[in-house]
Design an enzyme around this catalytic site. Structure first.
Site, PDB file in Angstrom:
ATOM      1  N   ASN A   7     -20.083 -48.440   4.697  1.00  0.00           N
ATOM      2  CA  ASN A   7     -19.244 -49.641   4.596  1.00  0.00           C
ATOM      3  C   ASN A   7     -20.169 -50.862   4.555  1.00  0.00           C
ATOM      4  OD1 ASN A   7     -17.827 -51.989   5.448  1.00  0.00           O
ATOM      5  ND2 ASN A   7     -16.180 -50.717   6.250  1.00  0.00           N
ATOM      6  N   HIS A  43     -13.864 -53.331   2.397  1.00  0.00           N
ATOM      7  CA  HIS A  43     -12.571 -53.688   2.988  1.00  0.00           C
ATOM      8  C   HIS A  43     -12.297 -55.153   2.651  1.00  0.00           C
ATOM      9  CE1 HIS A  43      -9.812 -53.197   6.766  1.00  0.00           C
ATOM     10  NE2 HIS A  43      -9.321 -54.105   5.938  1.00  0.00           N
ATOM     11  N   ARG A  45     -10.439 -58.416   2.579  1.00  0.00           N
ATOM     12  CA  ARG A  45      -9.312 -59.005   3.322  1.00  0.00           C
ATOM     13  C   ARG A  45      -8.814 -60.234   2.566  1.00  0.00           C
ATOM     14  NH1 ARG A  45      -8.581 -56.967   8.531  1.00  0.00           N
ATOM     15  NH2 ARG A  45     -10.248 -55.584   9.175  1.00  0.00           N
ATOM     16  N   GLU A  70     -10.663 -49.896   1.456  1.00  0.00           N
ATOM     17  CA  GLU A  70      -9.696 -49.825   2.539  1.00  0.00           C
ATOM     18  C   GLU A  70      -9.016 -51.172   2.728  1.00  0.00           C
ATOM     19  OE1 GLU A  70     -12.467 -48.458   5.668  1.00  0.00           O
ATOM     20  OE2 GLU A  70     -12.579 -50.540   6.307  1.00  0.00           O
ATOM     21  N   THR A 100     -11.188 -56.500  13.147  1.00  0.00           N
ATOM     22  CA  THR A 100     -11.479 -55.219  12.515  1.00  0.00           C
ATOM     23  C   THR A 100     -10.265 -54.331  12.750  1.00  0.00           C
ATOM     24  OG1 THR A 100     -13.047 -53.373  12.428  1.00  0.00           O
ATOM     25  CG2 THR A 100     -12.698 -54.377  14.589  1.00  0.00           C
ATOM     26  N   HIS A 190     -14.914 -45.525  12.514  1.00  0.00           N
ATOM     27  CA  HIS A 190     -14.857 -46.622  13.469  1.00  0.00           C
ATOM     28  C   HIS A 190     -15.742 -46.351  14.664  1.00  0.00           C
ATOM     29  CE1 HIS A 190     -13.411 -50.514  14.514  1.00  0.00           C
ATOM     30  NE2 HIS A 190     -12.706 -50.509  13.407  1.00  0.00           N
ATOM     31  N   ASP A 191     -16.728 -47.205  14.822  1.00  0.00           N
ATOM     32  CA  ASP A 191     -17.661 -47.145  15.956  1.00  0.00           C
ATOM     33  C   ASP A 191     -18.469 -45.856  16.029  1.00  0.00           C
ATOM     34  OD1 ASP A 191     -17.277 -49.751  17.203  1.00  0.00           O
ATOM     35  OD2 ASP A 191     -15.236 -49.058  17.561  1.00  0.00           O
ATOM     36  N   GLY A 213     -19.947 -48.589   9.148  1.00  0.00           N
ATOM     37  CA  GLY A 213     -20.448 -49.896   8.763  1.00  0.00           C
ATOM     38  C   GLY A 213     -21.271 -50.562   9.851  1.00  0.00           C
TER      39      GLY A 213
HETATM   40  N1  PXP Z   1     -12.679 -47.116   8.809  1.00  0.00           N
HETATM   41  C1  PXP Z   1     -11.861 -48.171   8.765  1.00  0.00           C
HETATM   42  C2  PXP Z   1     -10.450 -47.955   8.315  1.00  0.00           C
HETATM   43  C3  PXP Z   1     -12.299 -49.451   9.109  1.00  0.00           C
HETATM   44  O1  PXP Z   1     -11.468 -50.497   9.048  1.00  0.00           O
HETATM   45  C4  PXP Z   1     -13.648 -49.621   9.491  1.00  0.00           C
HETATM   46  C5  PXP Z   1     -14.157 -50.984   9.831  1.00  0.00           C
HETATM   47  O2  PXP Z   1     -14.102 -51.786   8.700  1.00  0.00           O
HETATM   48  C6  PXP Z   1     -14.472 -48.488   9.523  1.00  0.00           C
HETATM   49  C7  PXP Z   1     -13.958 -47.249   9.189  1.00  0.00           C
HETATM   50  C8  PXP Z   1     -15.913 -48.578   9.899  1.00  0.00           C
HETATM   51  O3  PXP Z   1     -16.027 -48.932  11.251  1.00  0.00           O
HETATM   52  P1  PXP Z   1     -17.420 -49.412  11.821  1.00  0.00           P
HETATM   53  O4  PXP Z   1     -17.759 -50.705  11.154  1.00  0.00           O
HETATM   54  O5  PXP Z   1     -17.181 -49.545  13.290  1.00  0.00           O
HETATM   55  O6  PXP Z   1     -18.428 -48.340  11.486  1.00  0.00           O
END
Ligand code: PXP
Length: 238
Positions: A7, A43, A45, A70, A100, A190-191, A213
């Site tokens: 990301n 992503h 926005r 996304e 986020t 995510h994380d 990301g």
């Molecule tokens: N998946 C989705 C749907 C997200 O919105 C995000 C954050 O933009 C991520 C994955 C990636 O998360 P992170 O930036 O914590 O790795």
């Protein structure tokens, strides 16, 4: 191997903080793929505070792996995605002002909305994934949306992992099993980071793809993008 989609929103955030085109997000997408990323995620926005509409169009032609867009499926977002035609769209329920994504879909309450949106993407030949928590009822209802995939929202896993990895991963194993049995492919994100990714991947053998990301771009500040991507890929070897 589980695919790594990088990301690149944070690269756009850095660029936007100064105006101009440094760092160049298109170059970052090219380089990330050359360094081994299996896909690029953006992503966009509505306020364009990181990835802009124009970036999405500029990145599309240089993708030789997999492009994942996304976002919340507003009319504007749906039209953007349909005109760019990425390989995958990941639908998130967060409102435009969210810092986020911070929750998955309630696929019961929003079933008919998701059915309509997903039908529209499928008609356009775009694979769909929906961001979702581990609640088994939401996973089962996701099947009725006709989505191809679900993306498990891993923030709760990442939070609990340093304290109790087994407990942290258990609901994700259960959710992934339910999804898999119902014919849904499973992504996650995510994380996720260099500490928690390997363990997560090992416990979900049929995990298709992770989208990462924040931690990856932060690691790249110290290690460089090429070494960082290689390290993340190493965590994903089954
Ligand atoms: N998946 C989705 C749907 C997200 O919105 C995000 C954050 O933009 C991520 C994955 C990636 O998360 P992170 O930036 O914590 O790795």
């Amino acid at each position: 191997m589980t695919k790594l989609s990088v990301n690149i929103n944070k690269i756009a955030t850095l660029r936007n903080s100064r105006g101009g085109n440094i760092p160049d997000v298109v170059k970052a997408a090219i380089d990330a793929q050359n360094f081994g990323a299996d896909g690029i995620t953006v992503h966009p926005r509505p306020d364009e505070r990181h990835i802009r509409r124009k970036d999405v169009f500029d990145i599309r032609p240089i993708i030789r792996t997999e492009f994942n867009i996304e976002g919340y499926p507003s009319r504007q977002f749906i039209d953007l995605v349909k005109s760019v035609k990425p390989h995958q769209v990941t639908l998130v329920p967060d409102p435009p002002e969210a810092i986020t994504s911070n929750a998955g879909w309630d696929t019961i309450t929003h079933l008919s909305f998701l059915q309509d949106v997903i039908a529209e993407f499928k008609e356009a030949g775009i694979r769909t994934s929906i961001f979702i928590d581990t609640n088994p009822d939401f996973i089962l209802s996701a099947v009725n949306t006709n989505t191809d995939r679900v993306e498990l929202y891993t923030e709760p896993y990442a939070t609990l992992f340093p304290i109790n990895p087994e407990k942290a991963v258990a609901p994700f194993v259960e959710a992934a099993n339910i999804a898999n049995k119902a014919g849904l492919k499973v992504n996650a994100g995510h994380d996720l980071n260099l500490q928690n990714l390997k363990y997560f991947n090992e416990h979900i053998p049929f995990l298709k793809e992770v989208s990462i990301g924040h931690a990856l771009i932060a690691d790249a500040l110290y290690l460089g993008l090429e070494r960082t991507i290689n390290l993340y890929k190493e965590q994903l070897i089954k």
